[in-house]
Structure formats: structure tokens, C-alpha cells
Design a protein around this motif. Structure first.
Motif, PDB file in Angstrom:
ATOM      1  N   PRO A   1      39.445  47.511  39.565  1.00 51.02           N
ATOM      2  CA  PRO A   1      38.851  48.656  39.205  1.00 51.02           C
ATOM      3  C   PRO A   1      37.360  48.355  38.886  1.00 51.02           C
ATOM      4  CG  PRO A   1      40.009  47.197  37.364  1.00 51.02           C
ATOM      5  CD  PRO A   1      40.212  46.500  38.782  1.00 51.02           C
ATOM      6  N   GLN A   2      36.475  49.201  38.962  1.00 50.65           N
ATOM      7  CA  GLN A   2      34.986  49.355  38.643  1.00 50.65           C
ATOM      8  C   GLN A   2      34.419  48.452  37.743  1.00 50.65           C
ATOM      9  OE1 GLN A   2      32.777  50.374  41.245  1.00 50.65           O
ATOM     10  NE2 GLN A   2      34.636  50.596  42.619  1.00 50.65           N
ATOM     11  N   ASP A   3      35.423  48.542  36.425  1.00 47.77           N
ATOM     12  CA  ASP A   3      34.899  47.864  35.336  1.00 47.77           C
ATOM     13  C   ASP A   3      35.156  46.300  35.317  1.00 47.77           C
ATOM     14  OD1 ASP A   3      37.701  48.053  34.943  1.00 47.77           O
ATOM     15  OD2 ASP A   3      37.176  49.177  32.694  1.00 47.77           O
ATOM     16  N   HIS A   4      35.809  45.874  36.457  1.00 49.43           N
ATOM     17  CA  HIS A   4      36.241  44.451  36.270  1.00 49.43           C
ATOM     18  C   HIS A   4      34.800  43.655  36.404  1.00 49.43           C
ATOM     19  CE1 HIS A   4      37.840  40.592  37.904  1.00 49.43           C
ATOM     20  NE2 HIS A   4      38.965  41.128  37.254  1.00 49.43           N
ATOM     21  N   LYS A   5      34.948  42.304  35.736  1.00 52.07           N
ATOM     22  CA  LYS A   5      33.631  41.572  35.539  1.00 52.07           C
ATOM     23  C   LYS A   5      33.215  41.263  37.005  1.00 52.07           C
ATOM     24  CE  LYS A   5      36.702  37.379  35.125  1.00 52.07           C
ATOM     25  NZ  LYS A   5      36.928  36.243  34.239  1.00 52.07           N
ATOM     26  N   VAL A   6      34.144  40.975  38.036  1.00 52.60           N
ATOM     27  CA  VAL A   6      33.541  40.512  39.359  1.00 52.60           C
ATOM     28  C   VAL A   6      33.055  41.621  39.975  1.00 52.60           C
ATOM     29  CG1 VAL A   6      34.487  39.922  41.715  1.00 52.60           C
ATOM     30  CG2 VAL A   6      35.492  38.725  39.778  1.00 52.60           C
TER      31      VAL A   6
ATOM     32  N   PRO B   1      28.699  25.428  47.346  1.00 56.71           N
ATOM     33  CA  PRO B   1      28.334  25.316  45.895  1.00 56.71           C
ATOM     34  C   PRO B   1      28.572  26.566  45.175  1.00 56.71           C
ATOM     35  CG  PRO B   1      26.303  25.523  47.151  1.00 56.71           C
ATOM     36  CD  PRO B   1      27.412  25.434  48.286  1.00 56.71           C
ATOM     37  N   ALA B   2      28.927  27.672  45.687  1.00 52.32           N
ATOM     38  CA  ALA B   2      28.921  29.043  44.956  1.00 52.32           C
ATOM     39  C   ALA B   2      29.936  28.953  44.020  1.00 52.32           C
ATOM     40  CB  ALA B   2      28.946  30.062  46.069  1.00 52.32           C
ATOM     41  N   THR B   3      29.810  29.576  42.940  1.00 50.30           N
ATOM     42  CA  THR B   3      30.792  29.821  41.819  1.00 50.30           C
ATOM     43  C   THR B   3      30.783  31.215  41.667  1.00 50.30           C
ATOM     44  OG1 THR B   3      28.824  29.406  40.135  1.00 50.30           O
ATOM     45  CG2 THR B   3      30.442  27.461  40.812  1.00 50.30           C
ATOM     46  N   THR B   4      29.998  32.267  42.154  1.00 53.09           N
ATOM     47  CA  THR B   4      30.043  33.564  42.054  1.00 53.09           C
ATOM     48  C   THR B   4      30.035  34.345  43.391  1.00 53.09           C
ATOM     49  OG1 THR B   4      27.693  33.903  41.944  1.00 53.09           O
ATOM     50  CG2 THR B   4      28.639  33.438  39.961  1.00 53.09           C
ATOM     51  N   PHE B   5      30.541  35.377  43.543  1.00 52.21           N
ATOM     52  CA  PHE B   5      30.749  36.184  44.819  1.00 52.21           C
ATOM     53  C   PHE B   5      29.063  36.335  45.237  1.00 52.21           C
ATOM     54  CE2 PHE B   5      35.008  36.771  43.544  1.00 52.21           C
ATOM     55  CZ  PHE B   5      35.613  36.504  44.829  1.00 52.21           C
ATOM     56  N   ALA B   6      28.074  36.748  44.294  1.00 52.62           N
ATOM     57  CA  ALA B   6      26.907  36.897  44.713  1.00 52.62           C
ATOM     58  C   ALA B   6      26.121  35.543  45.392  1.00 52.62           C
ATOM     59  CB  ALA B   6      25.961  37.309  43.639  1.00 52.62           C
ATOM     60  N   GLN B   7      26.474  34.379  44.839  1.00 57.57           N
ATOM     61  CA  GLN B   7      25.940  33.073  45.390  1.00 57.57           C
ATOM     62  C   GLN B   7      26.775  32.891  46.730  1.00 57.57           C
ATOM     63  OE1 GLN B   7      27.054  30.268  42.337  1.00 57.57           O
ATOM     64  NE2 GLN B   7      25.388  31.018  40.911  1.00 57.57           N
TER      65      GLN B   7
ATOM     66  N   LEU C   1      39.725  33.136  51.224  1.00 56.20           N
ATOM     67  CA  LEU C   1      39.793  32.393  49.989  1.00 56.20           C
ATOM     68  C   LEU C   1      41.224  32.248  49.775  1.00 56.20           C
ATOM     69  CD1 LEU C   1      37.754  34.849  47.627  1.00 56.20           C
ATOM     70  CD2 LEU C   1      36.981  32.994  48.774  1.00 56.20           C
ATOM     71  N   THR C   2      41.700  30.717  49.487  1.00 55.65           N
ATOM     72  CA  THR C   2      42.956  30.410  49.058  1.00 55.65           C
ATOM     73  C   THR C   2      43.121  30.893  47.589  1.00 55.65           C
ATOM     74  OG1 THR C   2      42.117  28.230  48.320  1.00 55.65           O
ATOM     75  CG2 THR C   2      42.780  28.302  50.537  1.00 55.65           C
ATOM     76  N   ALA C   3      44.386  30.698  47.063  1.00 51.66           N
ATOM     77  CA  ALA C   3      44.605  31.004  45.620  1.00 51.66           C
ATOM     78  C   ALA C   3      43.626  30.146  44.834  1.00 51.66           C
ATOM     79  CB  ALA C   3      46.090  30.791  45.333  1.00 51.66           C
ATOM     80  N   ALA C   4      43.519  28.758  45.109  1.00 50.21           N
ATOM     81  CA  ALA C   4      43.032  28.322  44.237  1.00 50.21           C
ATOM     82  C   ALA C   4      41.557  28.627  44.245  1.00 50.21           C
ATOM     83  CB  ALA C   4      42.909  26.731  44.808  1.00 50.21           C
ATOM     84  N   ALA C   5      40.978  29.148  45.359  1.00 48.44           N
ATOM     85  CA  ALA C   5      39.276  29.395  45.558  1.00 48.44           C
ATOM     86  C   ALA C   5      39.400  30.936  44.698  1.00 48.44           C
ATOM     87  CB  ALA C   5      39.007  29.679  46.804  1.00 48.44           C
ATOM     88  N   ALA C   6      40.339  31.780  44.974  1.00 50.76           N
ATOM     89  CA  ALA C   6      40.246  33.119  44.339  1.00 50.76           C
ATOM     90  C   ALA C   6      40.051  32.846  42.721  1.00 50.76           C
ATOM     91  CB  ALA C   6      41.647  33.823  44.691  1.00 50.76           C
ATOM     92  N   GLU C   7      40.920  31.880  42.195  1.00 48.21           N
ATOM     93  CA  GLU C   7      41.066  31.668  40.911  1.00 48.21           C
ATOM     94  C   GLU C   7      39.600  31.239  40.304  1.00 48.21           C
ATOM     95  OE1 GLU C   7      43.587  28.909  37.513  1.00 48.21           O
ATOM     96  OE2 GLU C   7      43.808  28.817  39.669  1.00 48.21           O
ATOM     97  N   ARG C   8      38.995  30.446  41.205  1.00 46.04           N
ATOM     98  CA  ARG C   8      37.815  29.541  40.914  1.00 46.04           C
ATOM     99  C   ARG C   8      36.724  30.657  40.723  1.00 46.04           C
ATOM    100  NH1 ARG C   8      34.341  25.625  45.065  1.00 46.04           N
ATOM    101  NH2 ARG C   8      32.487  25.409  43.568  1.00 46.04           N
ATOM    102  N   PHE C   9      36.719  31.825  41.391  1.00 42.94           N
ATOM    103  CA  PHE C   9      35.789  33.023  41.322  1.00 42.94           C
ATOM    104  C   PHE C   9      36.277  33.955  40.533  1.00 42.94           C
ATOM    105  CE2 PHE C   9      34.745  30.939  45.259  1.00 42.94           C
ATOM    106  CZ  PHE C   9      33.019  31.057  45.467  1.00 42.94           C
ATOM    107  N   GLY C  10      37.227  33.690  39.755  1.00 40.75           N
ATOM    108  CA  GLY C  10      37.702  34.899  38.624  1.00 40.75           C
ATOM    109  C   GLY C  10      38.256  36.001  39.127  1.00 40.75           C
ATOM    110  N   LEU C  11      39.161  35.717  40.258  1.00 41.94           N
ATOM    111  CA  LEU C  11      39.881  36.967  40.846  1.00 41.94           C
ATOM    112  C   LEU C  11      41.262  36.559  39.859  1.00 41.94           C
ATOM    113  CD1 LEU C  11      39.280  37.303  44.602  1.00 41.94           C
ATOM    114  CD2 LEU C  11      38.343  38.577  42.565  1.00 41.94           C
ATOM    115  N   PRO C  12      42.221  37.734  39.704  1.00 44.28           N
ATOM    116  CA  PRO C  12      43.465  37.689  39.303  1.00 44.28           C
ATOM    117  C   PRO C  12      44.460  37.335  40.249  1.00 44.28           C
ATOM    118  CG  PRO C  12      42.914  40.047  39.545  1.00 44.28           C
ATOM    119  CD  PRO C  12      41.800  39.287  40.012  1.00 44.28           C
TER     120      PRO C  12
END
Length: 596
Positions: free
Chosen positions: A95-100, A33-39, A68-79
Motif C-alpha cells: 500500500p502507498q502508506d507502507h514504510k518502504v 552495504p545498502a540497508t534501504t531501497f534508496a541506498q 532479493l532472497t527471502a532473507a534480503a527482503a526481510e533485511r529491507f523491511g518487506l513482509p
């Protein structure tokens, strides 16, 4: 479904798709069910049932792996990518200032020093004695290198879970590149520390583990790279223990060889792995000795003049990676000097850096990878028994090659199988033949990964500095590892090279045949047939003579690398700048394609 232990009931890993489906080993499907990397990290550690038991009682359990597949990476906000340049991607990370990255920090999760790259590791400090760490692999960022995994990164999630699960069960749960896995496996099988009872307090404390690499040790100057801090100001020369790459002078070819119809390449299975078994390597720091007496049991770097040893120009010199005879004194690892003694040389070292504390550190690593390789070959239908029929082995390898490389044209596959006399496969129905091809395709990925774990794992023992900003002479992070051991790498490669030379010399002695070229673990010979049985010396029972290139599936035995015409090989040798036929016998430049 494959059974796992109660602590990790769902196996070592899952491949996470964009809809939250997590595909595990044995057809398992979990809902994440996770939608963030912390979850995601919290789910992996508390709910997923993922992980793997330690490989040594003094080690630690493997962290859960989430791919993580490409679709999963997109779901978690990765470029979608980090960098399109494969030559520089190893240094790329968010980069350190990336939202993830910022979101992880806010949730009190941390990243290791390598940051959020293709293989990020998310962790929290140990709490209540329990490790909290999750390993990720980002497929669209090329976490699975083509050289090590073939096209595994393009597989559907359930199939990729199967391939990675086989590797995890037989080798180790992937933690990075195949080089990283090779090195991590060494440490997992021989952890540097173990629990010991303090004689004063009576409490259990951490102590060094006998037989392991327990601390960082300073390498000897001739063992290191020129940019190493220990090499600054050193003018005494360096060891050059590398694999052989040699082209036979065309003028040494006989007329009988020139008119043979075929040039056949044979390749030793996991040559470095075969060399690593039962090999004494240093466990401690080097000791400098003047005028030492050579002892083949003692690992070290020895300064010896081997230039006076006569070499047949139809064979490469066993003492140099170029195959050309040495021109004066040089530094050599113990296996090279031991082979010089075996050839009758009077070995008198001028000086040496010896390792007085030594042992067969790589034995558990060798044994586990050997079993992984042999088990996977057996899964492909290759006979792996000690006395397996060599003709049956060659036929099974041909079947595996045709099946793993088959495209969608089943009629073409049938024709190829029939042409090789494999009627039992050519006669399969469409469904069974397509299924067999798909299975062999995946098995080949595991085999490639196992071989890469060996080759690149040995290479990582002497990891070079990385990054455009590196200044020669400055230390680099890899030097902080107990497993940064260029002397062990040199010993393995030296033993592999002399093992190969011994086989070539035995073939020459038994049959008068000499190689046309050598490329690391591949040797090409002129042959009257397209089979190596046409040129290899045989016993009265028709088997390859012991001591020569025995054919078989186990490490150190040989298989066919490729077949070309002898006219093709002669053309390469006669060019103004001769080309090594052993590099091209597959039909392409193997050194470029396979990262050699």
C-alpha cells in the motif's frame, strides 16, 4: 568468470542475500552495504557495475536487476508475502502508506504504475540524458512463477544467479513475468523510435523506426475481445484463432489401432516460435474492404465460409480450435485461409479488415529466441545439428529427462539410466553423476523459461483486463501499448495450428495413421513401440519422412511428450465424457499443470 563489456563489467544482475552478499554471473560475489531501497538503487546505479548493453542500436541499455532472497527482503523491511492466493497475486502490491514506499518517496525515488509488487521498478526522472532505473525481483513474493521457472526460486543464491544469467545473456534481462519478458524483448529488438535528422533544423530528433510497431492502432471489431470498447454494439462475430484441442471419436478407431500396445505423445518444440518466423503481420491500422480478393501475403481478418470443405473425421478440422468443422461463415486470420486454399478450397471472402502496411516484425524476436533455445538444448547434450541422428536425439532427450528429474537417490537414477541403455552415464561415480543431475536440473529451468517467454509473450499481445472492478466496454491499461495487437497473436496461433495439421495430414497420407487426440502442440498416436519411430513414416534410410513429425531439437521439430498404454488411451476415449489423451499422456493434466 564470464567477461562483460566495460560499461557493465559485472554483468546484468545479482542475487542479493540477507548478509549483503550479492551473487552475480560466473561466480562473482559483490558486497552490497545498502540497508534501504534508496541506498540499494544508488549502489546499483553508481557502484555495482551492473547492466546489459542494448539489443538494438536504437534501443536502450538494460537496467540493473537486483533479485532479493527471502532473507534480503526481510533485511529491507518487506513482509514475507503479499497474498497467499496465486489467482489474485498479480494485482497485489504494497500500500502507498507502507514504510518502504514512503521512504522511497522521501528519498526522491519513484515507482512505476504497477507499484511495489513482485517486480518493482525504482527510478528517478532522466538527468543529464542518463536513465536512472533499477529493476527488483522479490523471490518470496513469487516473482519467479513456477510455470515459467520451475523451482528456480528455491535455488541457492549463486545457482540462481547462474540460471538467471544464462537467460539474461541469451534472451533478455528479466523485467517481470515471462509474458512481460516476451513482450519487452519484441520492443528491445525493434524499438518504436530511432534518431533522425530534422531537415529544417538539422538537429537529431526522435522519429518512427521502420518495421517496428510505432504507435497504438485501433483493432478491427472481429479481432478484439467481447469486452473491448470496439466490440460494443458489434454483432458481426469474432475471430476464434486458438490452438487445437480435439478428441478423436472412439468409433473411428480401427481394430488394428485398438490392439496396438502403446499410445505415444509427440510434442512440437516451441510451436509458436516456429510459426512466428518469416510471418507477415500488420504494422499499421486495419482497412475495411468489401468482397476482397484473398492474398496470402496480406495479414488481416477475413470473413469466409469454410463449412463446405470436407474433413476426415479421423483428423481434426484445421479451421477451428475444437477440431469440429465450421458450421457457417467465420472470421479467420490469413494463415488459416491460405491453408484452406492449399487444400483446394475456392476462397471467396465476403469482407475483410486487412493491414496494408505489413512486414516480418517478429523475425528478430524469433531469431534470438530460437538461438537461445537451441543453445540451451546443446548445453544439455542434445544434438542440435540440422541432420542430427534421430535415434541419438531420442536417447539424449531421455538422458536429460532422467537427470533433470533425479532426486537424491543416485542408485535409483543409475538403475533408470541403465534400463534406457545409457550405460556411459550409469557408470559415473557419485560425485560426477550428482553434478550432472544438478547441471541438467538448472538447464531445464532455462529451457522452461525460454519456452514460457515464447508462449506467454504471444499471449500478452492480447492481454485481457484485470481486476475485479473492471467494467466491460471500458478501456484497460494494456490497450495503451503499441504491442497490444490481437491480430498478431491470432496470426501466430493460426499458423501454428495449420502447421500441426499439415504434419498430421502428411502422416495419414504416408502411413494411414491418425491421431487419438490433440492438445495445442501435442499429438498422441497408437504405436507398436514406445518410440515414435514405431508409427512415424520413415524414408529408406530410416529417417522420419520430410513433412511429417521430424524428430529434433530445433523449433518446429518434435520430441516425445509421454508414453502410456493403448488400453489407457482407449479407456479415456470410451468414457461418457471422453478425456483427451494428449492432455494426460505425461501422466497428469498438462493443461492444468502448465497453465495451457
Amino acid at each position: 568468470m564470464q567477461a562483460f563489456d566495460g560499461q557493465f563489467p559485472n554483468g546484468p544482475l545479482v542475487v542479493l542475500d540477507g548478509d549483503g552478499s550479492a551473487y552475480g554471473v560466473g561466480g562473482l560475489v559483490l558486497e552490497c552495504p545498502a540497508t534501504t531501497f534508496a541506498q540499494l538503487a544508488a549502489w546499483a546505479l553508481a557502484e555495482s557495475g551492473l547492466g546489459a548493453a542494448r539489443l538494438n542500436r536504437n534501443g536502450r541499455d538494460a537496467d540493473p536487476l537486483i533479485v532479493l532472497t527471502a532473507a534480503a527482503a526481510e533485511r529491507f523491511g518487506l513482509p514475507p508475502s503479499l497474498d497467499d492466493d496465486p489467482a489474485t497475486r498479480r494485482s497485489q502490491r504494497l500500500p502507498q502508506d507502507h514504510k518502504v514506499v514512503k521512504a522511497l518517496a522521501r528519498s526522491k525515488w519513484q515507482l512505476t504504475r504497477r507499484g511495489f509488487g513482485p517486480w518493482p521498478r525504482i527510478y528517478r526522472p532522466v538527468a543529464d540524458g542518463r536513465r536512472q532505473c533499477v529493476q527488483l525481483a522479490v523471490l518470496p513474493w513469487r516473482a519467479l512463477d513456477d510455470r515459467a521457472w520451475g523451482a528456480a526460486g528455491t535455488l541457492p543464491a549463486p545457482d540462481l544467479a547462474r540460471v538467471l544469467g544464462i537467460y539474461a545473456s541469451r534472451v533478455i534481462t528479466p523485467r517481470g513475468s515471462s509474458a512481460t519478458c516476451g513482450l519487452e524483448l519484441m520492443t528491445a529488438l525493434r524499438p518504436p523510435t530511432r534518431a533522425v535528422r530534422d531537415e529544417v533544423s538539422g538537429e537529431w530528433v526522435s522519429g518512427p523506426n521502420p518495421g517496428a510497431l510505432t504507435a497504438v492502432v485501433q483493432a478491427a471489431p472481429p479481432e478484439v475481445l467481447a469486452e473491448h470498447p470496439a466490440a460494443q454494439g458489434w454483432s458481426g462475430g469474432f475471430m476464434d484463432e486458438e490452438s487445437c484441442q480435439w478428441i478423436r471419436p472412439v468409433q473411428t478407431l480401427s481394430e488394428a489401432e485398438m490392439v496396438e500396445p502403446f499410445a505415444v505423445g509427440i510434442d512440437l518444440n516451441t510451436a509458436y516460435l516456429a510459426a512466428a518466423g518469416r510471418l507477415n503481420v500488420g504494422l499499421g491500422a486495419p482497412v475495411h474492404v468489401r468482397r476482397p480478393r484473398f492474398d496470402k501475403k496480406v495479414p488481416g481478418a477475413w470473413l469466409v465460409d469454410l463449412s463446405g470443405i470436407e474433413c476426415d473425421p479421423r483428423l481434426p478440422s484445421p479451421f477451428t480450435p475444437t477440431g469440429l468443422p465450421p458450421e457457417g461463415p467465420g472470421w479467420y486470420a490469413t494463415p488459416t485461409i491460405a491453408y484452406a486454399q492449399e487444400l483446394g478450397a475456392d476462397v471467396r471472402p465476403v469482407e475483410a479488415y486487412v493491414r496494408e502496411q505489413y512486414g516480418a516484425y517478429l523475425d528478430p524476436w524469433h531469431d534470438r529466441l530460437r538461438e537461445a533455445y537451441v543453445s540451451t538444448m546443446a548445453e544439455a547434450g542434445i544434438p542440435v545439428e540440422k541432420d542430427a541422428d534421430e535415434r541419438a536425439f531420442l536417447a539424449a532427450m531421455t538422458a536429460h529427462r532422467l537427470l533433470k528429474d533425479a532426486g537424491e537417490d543416485l542408485d535409483a537414477l543409475r538403475a533408470a539410466l541403465a534400463a534406457e541403455g545409457l550405460a556411459h552415464l550409469a557408470g559415473l561415480g557419485d560425485g560426477r553423476l550428482a553434478s550432472a543431475a544438478w547441471r541438467h536440473h538448472q538447464i531445464a529451468m532455462v529451457l522452461t523459461a525460454v519456452k514460457s517467454t515464447v508462449k506467454f509473450g504471444i499471449g500478452k499481445l492480447r492481454e485481457r483486463p484485470q481486476g475485479v472492478g473492471y467494467v466491460p466496454g471500458a478501456p484497460w491499461p494494456a490497450l495503451e501499448r503499441p504491442t497490444w495487437r490481437p491480430d498478431i497473436r491470432a496470426a501466430v496461433i493460426a499458423k501454428a495450428r495449420v502447421n500441426l495439421h499439415r504434419k498430421m495430414a502428411n502422416v495419414a497420407k504416408a502411413s494411414g495413421r491418425y491421431p487419438l487426440g490433440v492438445n495445442i502442440d501435442c499429438v498422441v498416436y497408437a504405436s507398436p513401440t514406445a518410440s515414435p519411430l514405431g508409427f512415424l513414416p520413415l524414408t529408406g534410410s530410416g529417417k522420419v519422412l520430410p513433412g511429417a513429425f521430424r524428430l529434433g531439437a530445433t523449433p518446429g521439430l518434435a520430441k516425445v511428450e509421454g508414453v502410456q498404454s493403448m488400453l489407457w488411451a482407449v479407456d479415456l476415449l470410451e468414457r461418457e465424457q471422453p478425456v483427451n489423451p494428449a492432455r494426460h499422456v505425461k501422466g497428469y493434466d498438462s493443461a492444468t499443470a502448465e497453465g495451457k
